[in-house]
Scaffold this motif. Structure first.
Motif, PDB file in Angstrom:
ATOM      1  N   ALA A  18      42.259  23.787  26.927  1.00  0.00           N
ATOM      2  CA  ALA A  18      41.596  25.077  26.703  1.00  0.00           C
ATOM      3  C   ALA A  18      40.554  25.329  27.793  1.00  0.00           C
ATOM      4  O   ALA A  18      40.467  26.439  28.341  1.00  0.00           O
ATOM      5  CB  ALA A  18      40.949  25.106  25.322  1.00  0.00           C
ATOM      6  N   GLY A  19      39.778  24.307  28.119  1.00  0.00           N
ATOM      7  CA  GLY A  19      38.752  24.467  29.146  1.00  0.00           C
ATOM      8  C   GLY A  19      39.341  24.811  30.507  1.00  0.00           C
ATOM      9  O   GLY A  19      38.836  25.689  31.212  1.00  0.00           O
ATOM     10  N   ILE A  20      40.418  24.141  30.866  1.00  0.00           N
ATOM     11  CA  ILE A  20      41.082  24.432  32.142  1.00  0.00           C
ATOM     12  C   ILE A  20      41.604  25.865  32.157  1.00  0.00           C
ATOM     13  O   ILE A  20      41.409  26.594  33.135  1.00  0.00           O
ATOM     14  CB  ILE A  20      42.213  23.418  32.408  1.00  0.00           C
ATOM     15  CG1 ILE A  20      41.623  22.036  32.711  1.00  0.00           C
ATOM     16  CG2 ILE A  20      43.120  23.888  33.542  1.00  0.00           C
ATOM     17  CD1 ILE A  20      42.629  20.905  32.692  1.00  0.00           C
ATOM     18  N   ASN A  21      42.245  26.284  31.083  1.00  0.00           N
ATOM     19  CA  ASN A  21      42.787  27.646  31.029  1.00  0.00           C
ATOM     20  C   ASN A  21      41.687  28.699  31.131  1.00  0.00           C
ATOM     21  O   ASN A  21      41.832  29.693  31.850  1.00  0.00           O
ATOM     22  CB  ASN A  21      43.597  27.848  29.748  1.00  0.00           C
ATOM     23  CG  ASN A  21      44.931  27.162  29.803  1.00  0.00           C
ATOM     24  OD1 ASN A  21      45.511  26.988  30.871  1.00  0.00           O
ATOM     25  ND2 ASN A  21      45.431  26.747  28.651  1.00  0.00           N
ATOM     26  N   ILE A  22      40.594  28.493  30.423  1.00  0.00           N
ATOM     27  CA  ILE A  22      39.487  29.457  30.460  1.00  0.00           C
ATOM     28  C   ILE A  22      38.852  29.476  31.852  1.00  0.00           C
ATOM     29  O   ILE A  22      38.564  30.550  32.397  1.00  0.00           O
ATOM     30  CB  ILE A  22      38.453  29.121  29.374  1.00  0.00           C
ATOM     31  CG1 ILE A  22      39.067  29.350  27.983  1.00  0.00           C
ATOM     32  CG2 ILE A  22      37.186  29.965  29.527  1.00  0.00           C
ATOM     33  CD1 ILE A  22      38.262  28.770  26.851  1.00  0.00           C
ATOM     34  N   ALA A  23      38.641  28.305  32.437  1.00  0.00           N
ATOM     35  CA  ALA A  23      38.051  28.243  33.777  1.00  0.00           C
ATOM     36  C   ALA A  23      38.954  28.916  34.807  1.00  0.00           C
ATOM     37  O   ALA A  23      38.461  29.590  35.721  1.00  0.00           O
ATOM     38  CB  ALA A  23      37.779  26.788  34.165  1.00  0.00           C
ATOM     39  N   ILE A  24      40.255  28.767  34.669  1.00  0.00           N
ATOM     40  CA  ILE A  24      41.189  29.415  35.603  1.00  0.00           C
ATOM     41  C   ILE A  24      41.079  30.932  35.498  1.00  0.00           C
ATOM     42  O   ILE A  24      41.085  31.634  36.521  1.00  0.00           O
ATOM     43  CB  ILE A  24      42.631  28.921  35.367  1.00  0.00           C
ATOM     44  CG1 ILE A  24      42.781  27.492  35.886  1.00  0.00           C
ATOM     45  CG2 ILE A  24      43.662  29.849  36.024  1.00  0.00           C
ATOM     46  CD1 ILE A  24      44.097  26.819  35.535  1.00  0.00           C
ATOM     47  N   ILE A  25      40.960  31.457  34.289  1.00  0.00           N
ATOM     48  CA  ILE A  25      40.786  32.910  34.132  1.00  0.00           C
ATOM     49  C   ILE A  25      39.514  33.355  34.843  1.00  0.00           C
ATOM     50  O   ILE A  25      39.502  34.354  35.572  1.00  0.00           O
ATOM     51  CB  ILE A  25      40.753  33.304  32.641  1.00  0.00           C
ATOM     52  CG1 ILE A  25      42.113  33.070  31.999  1.00  0.00           C
ATOM     53  CG2 ILE A  25      40.331  34.772  32.480  1.00  0.00           C
ATOM     54  CD1 ILE A  25      42.121  33.179  30.471  1.00  0.00           C
ATOM     55  N   GLY A  26      38.421  32.591  34.625  1.00  0.00           N
ATOM     56  CA  GLY A  26      37.164  32.926  35.300  1.00  0.00           C
ATOM     57  C   GLY A  26      37.274  32.837  36.804  1.00  0.00           C
ATOM     58  O   GLY A  26      36.764  33.702  37.531  1.00  0.00           O
ATOM     59  N   LEU A  27      37.951  31.814  37.292  1.00  0.00           N
ATOM     60  CA  LEU A  27      38.117  31.655  38.734  1.00  0.00           C
ATOM     61  C   LEU A  27      38.959  32.784  39.325  1.00  0.00           C
ATOM     62  O   LEU A  27      38.619  33.335  40.383  1.00  0.00           O
ATOM     63  CB  LEU A  27      38.758  30.298  39.036  1.00  0.00           C
ATOM     64  CG  LEU A  27      38.882  29.918  40.499  1.00  0.00           C
ATOM     65  CD1 LEU A  27      37.511  29.877  41.163  1.00  0.00           C
ATOM     66  CD2 LEU A  27      39.583  28.578  40.640  1.00  0.00           C
ATOM     67  N   ARG A  28      40.022  33.156  38.644  1.00  0.00           N
ATOM     68  CA  ARG A  28      40.855  34.273  39.136  1.00  0.00           C
ATOM     69  C   ARG A  28      40.045  35.567  39.218  1.00  0.00           C
ATOM     70  O   ARG A  28      40.158  36.314  40.195  1.00  0.00           O
ATOM     71  CB  ARG A  28      42.070  34.465  38.231  1.00  0.00           C
ATOM     72  CG  ARG A  28      43.135  33.438  38.438  1.00  0.00           C
ATOM     73  CD  ARG A  28      44.327  33.702  37.557  1.00  0.00           C
ATOM     74  NE  ARG A  28      45.353  32.692  37.768  1.00  0.00           N
ATOM     75  CZ  ARG A  28      46.268  32.374  36.876  1.00  0.00           C
ATOM     76  NH1 ARG A  28      46.314  32.988  35.709  1.00  0.00           N
ATOM     77  NH2 ARG A  28      47.156  31.442  37.148  1.00  0.00           N
ATOM     78  N   CYS A  29      39.251  35.828  38.200  1.00  0.00           N
ATOM     79  CA  CYS A  29      38.423  37.034  38.218  1.00  0.00           C
ATOM     80  C   CYS A  29      37.411  36.977  39.356  1.00  0.00           C
ATOM     81  O   CYS A  29      37.192  37.974  40.049  1.00  0.00           O
ATOM     82  CB  CYS A  29      37.691  37.204  36.885  1.00  0.00           C
ATOM     83  SG  CYS A  29      38.756  37.670  35.514  1.00  0.00           S
ATOM     84  N   SER A  30      36.803  35.809  39.572  1.00  0.00           N
ATOM     85  CA  SER A  30      35.809  35.695  40.632  1.00  0.00           C
ATOM     86  C   SER A  30      36.449  35.845  42.013  1.00  0.00           C
ATOM     87  O   SER A  30      35.851  36.436  42.918  1.00  0.00           O
ATOM     88  CB  SER A  30      35.051  34.369  40.528  1.00  0.00           C
ATOM     89  OG  SER A  30      35.896  33.279  40.800  1.00  0.00           O
ATOM     90  N   LEU A  31      37.649  35.333  42.178  1.00  0.00           N
ATOM     91  CA  LEU A  31      38.333  35.461  43.468  1.00  0.00           C
ATOM     92  C   LEU A  31      38.720  36.913  43.764  1.00  0.00           C
ATOM     93  O   LEU A  31      38.757  37.325  44.921  1.00  0.00           O
ATOM     94  CB  LEU A  31      39.558  34.550  43.521  1.00  0.00           C
ATOM     95  CG  LEU A  31      39.250  33.048  43.549  1.00  0.00           C
ATOM     96  CD1 LEU A  31      40.543  32.234  43.449  1.00  0.00           C
ATOM     97  CD2 LEU A  31      38.458  32.668  44.791  1.00  0.00           C
ATOM     98  N   GLN A  32      38.985  37.690  42.719  1.00  0.00           N
ATOM     99  CA  GLN A  32      39.273  39.112  42.911  1.00  0.00           C
ATOM    100  C   GLN A  32      38.061  39.865  43.433  1.00  0.00           C
ATOM    101  O   GLN A  32      38.181  40.816  44.198  1.00  0.00           O
ATOM    102  CB  GLN A  32      39.686  39.770  41.584  1.00  0.00           C
ATOM    103  CG  GLN A  32      41.028  39.395  41.061  1.00  0.00           C
ATOM    104  CD  GLN A  32      41.262  40.000  39.677  1.00  0.00           C
ATOM    105  OE1 GLN A  32      40.431  40.707  39.128  1.00  0.00           O
ATOM    106  NE2 GLN A  32      42.419  39.694  39.108  1.00  0.00           N
ATOM    107  N   LEU A  33      36.887  39.446  43.002  1.00  0.00           N
ATOM    108  CA  LEU A  33      35.657  40.185  43.303  1.00  0.00           C
ATOM    109  C   LEU A  33      34.999  39.789  44.614  1.00  0.00           C
ATOM    110  O   LEU A  33      34.222  40.573  45.168  1.00  0.00           O
ATOM    111  CB  LEU A  33      34.662  40.000  42.154  1.00  0.00           C
ATOM    112  CG  LEU A  33      35.148  40.521  40.809  1.00  0.00           C
ATOM    113  CD1 LEU A  33      34.198  40.099  39.709  1.00  0.00           C
ATOM    114  CD2 LEU A  33      35.295  42.033  40.836  1.00  0.00           C
ATOM    115  N   HIS A  34      35.255  38.575  45.097  1.00  0.00           N
ATOM    116  CA  HIS A  34      34.643  38.092  46.340  1.00  0.00           C
ATOM    117  C   HIS A  34      33.117  38.186  46.293  1.00  0.00           C
ATOM    118  O   HIS A  34      32.492  38.670  47.241  1.00  0.00           O
ATOM    119  CB  HIS A  34      35.176  38.868  47.554  1.00  0.00           C
ATOM    120  CG  HIS A  34      36.661  38.847  47.677  1.00  0.00           C
ATOM    121  ND1 HIS A  34      37.349  37.712  48.044  1.00  0.00           N
ATOM    122  CD2 HIS A  34      37.597  39.806  47.461  1.00  0.00           C
ATOM    123  CE1 HIS A  34      38.644  37.989  48.061  1.00  0.00           C
ATOM    124  NE2 HIS A  34      38.822  39.237  47.709  1.00  0.00           N
TER     125      HIS A  34
END
Length: 134
Positions: A18-34
């Motif tokens: 669960a932690g990995i999945n949630i962190a990946i969502i956060g990382l994907r969002c952060s990479l979109q925003l730069h």
């Protein structure tokens, strides 16, 4: 049906996944925003969830699993009813907020990044308890 000690591995694995999945969502969002500040904003979220919420709860749940007196326990007992209800609520809320775009992407980015990493690291409470129980 599993040995109570084996449930520690199941519980820890579920928290880690669960932690990995949630962190990946956060990382994907952060990479979109730069935006570099998202990573800094994730730090207090991580600290609060790791040390105030998930740390104590993880230790409590791990101790609960070692307290079973039966030789074999159904795998669904890895969490209590309250634990399952909290998970369902949190998942439903998170999915709704993201799918319906009720919060901006930047808030998902830093919050999920901190939350996911805290959950991942708190999973070690289960593995540590497994190691000390024989």
């Amino acid at each position: 049906m599993l040995k109570p000690r084996t449930l520690l591995i199941v519980g820890g694995a579920l928290w880690a996944i669960a932690g990995i999945n949630i962190a990946i969502i956060g990382l994907r969002c952060s990479l979109q925003l730069h935006q570099w500040w998202i990573y800094l904003a994730a730090i207090p979220v991580f600290l609060v969830f790791r040390y105030v919420i998930f740390g104590p709860v993880g230790r409590k749940y791990a101790k609960r699993l070692t307290g079973f007196t039966e030789d074999r326990v159904p795998v669904w007992r890895v969490y209590s009813l309250a634990g399952y209800l909290i998970m369902v609520f949190m998942m439903a809320l998170g999915i709704t907020l993201r799918v319906e775009h009720l919060v901006p992407t930047w808030s998902i980015a830093f919050f999920y990044l901190g939350l996911g990493l805290a959950l991942l690291l708190a999973s070690w409470a289960y593995f540590a308890e497994y190691k000390i129980t024989k």
